[in-house]
Scaffold this active site. Sequence first.
Site, PDB file in Angstrom:
ATOM      1  N   LYS A 169      42.315  43.643  42.532  1.00  0.00           N
ATOM      2  CA  LYS A 169      41.842  44.171  43.817  1.00  0.00           C
ATOM      3  C   LYS A 169      42.771  45.292  44.291  1.00  0.00           C
ATOM      4  CE  LYS A 169      38.160  41.741  44.225  1.00  0.00           C
ATOM      5  NZ  LYS A 169      36.827  42.400  44.058  1.00  0.00           N
ATOM      6  N   TYR A 213      43.927  38.239  39.593  1.00  0.00           N
ATOM      7  CA  TYR A 213      42.762  38.552  40.427  1.00  0.00           C
ATOM      8  C   TYR A 213      43.210  39.492  41.551  1.00  0.00           C
ATOM      9  CZ  TYR A 213      39.524  38.197  44.252  1.00  0.00           C
ATOM     10  OH  TYR A 213      38.702  38.511  45.292  1.00  0.00           O
ATOM     11  N   SER A 217      39.895  42.295  49.103  1.00  0.00           N
ATOM     12  CA  SER A 217      40.262  40.950  49.552  1.00  0.00           C
ATOM     13  C   SER A 217      41.608  40.966  50.253  1.00  0.00           C
ATOM     14  CB  SER A 217      40.329  40.024  48.328  1.00  0.00           C
ATOM     15  OG  SER A 217      40.964  38.808  48.654  1.00  0.00           O
TER      16      SER A 217
END
Length: 345
Positions: free
Chosen positions: A157, A153, A128
């Site tokens: 990643k 989050y 992302s």
Amino acid sequence: MSRQKILVTGGLGFIGSHTVAELQQAGYDVVILDDLSNSSLQVLDRIEKITAAKPMFYQINMLGKNRLKEMFSAESDIAAVIHFVAFKAVGESVKEPLKYFHNNLLSLIHLLECMEEYGIENIVFSSSATVYGDPVELPVTESTPFKKALSSYGSTKQMGEEILEKTSAAKNIKAIALRYFNPVGAHASSLIGELPLGIPNNLMPFITQTAAGLRGLLTVFGNDYDTPDGTCLRDYIHVVDLAKAHVKSCDRLLQAGMTEKYEVYNIGTGNAISVMEMIKAFEEHNQVKLNYKIGERRAGDATAVYADVKKAAQVLGWKAELGLQEMVTSAWNWQTNLMEMTTVL
Ligand code: WQD
């Protein structure tokens, strides 16, 4: 040549389901693994309606390694894996870091351990643009330094990419990480699309649900940013274009060949669209009026994030083809069809 088999983890999710459809239409066989925690089994039937081919499906939570191994034993000829499985609610990840680290990292680690054990050599990883944080330069290139992730989050990643880079360097595994910018829209059939459970975090589902009367009011999180109209700029990309980037990645891993064992690509359009431009495009192309107000900034929002997409075009042979009109009309058509399908069921 016989059809090569791709395992898609999280294949009933928003991006996963669109990727499964494109893989099948590109001539790949697909096996889906999903635990249905953030998706629905009806998506499997809708994929079949689109492609006339029902993928093999395993309802598995990847934290359970034994069930994962059973599936790999049963599906012995997997040529590559596309790994979507992860929790991805940015706000929730700030409140529940351990839930995100445990799920997102252990799922990936279990997958890589199984790939090594079962001799599977190729993986495409769902990364992302959030790895860049509030980027230090624009447009963002694949070499733009990471900033400290603003959410757990985002950390998962960044760490996921690190795990892949180190594992591919040491083992017989080749990996492609795709850094998605802002996925929006839905399949032209309106049979699959974004199915956010609960209150949407992201702009587009909030727009479509407000237009559909499911939400009373859309709040624009701030119009005092240093941008032309004061609202944040993002690189919105149609989910079908994004899905096709995964097909191209499988082609590169399985046919074209790689120059590195670990490659990273920005998957965006290269165009920056503001929140207000998105709202106006939605109203104009769908002929609907949106009820919105200007509110306070949302903590953690970057002023602008958009991609330099030259590498994906030159090396992966992929570029986005669908524009803003297709993004907003397909999103709206999906929302209205979803409501019809739901009332019918
Ligand atoms: C876009 C813009 C908001 C909602 C996130 C994740 C990223 C990726 C995509 C997973 C911002 C504004 C939003 C609303 C608003 N997800 N907005 N009112 O934050 O760019 O990226 O989703 O990989 O990792 O970080 O997307 O859609 O939440 O916000 O004004 O009700 O819309 O402030 O400027 P974001 P978003």
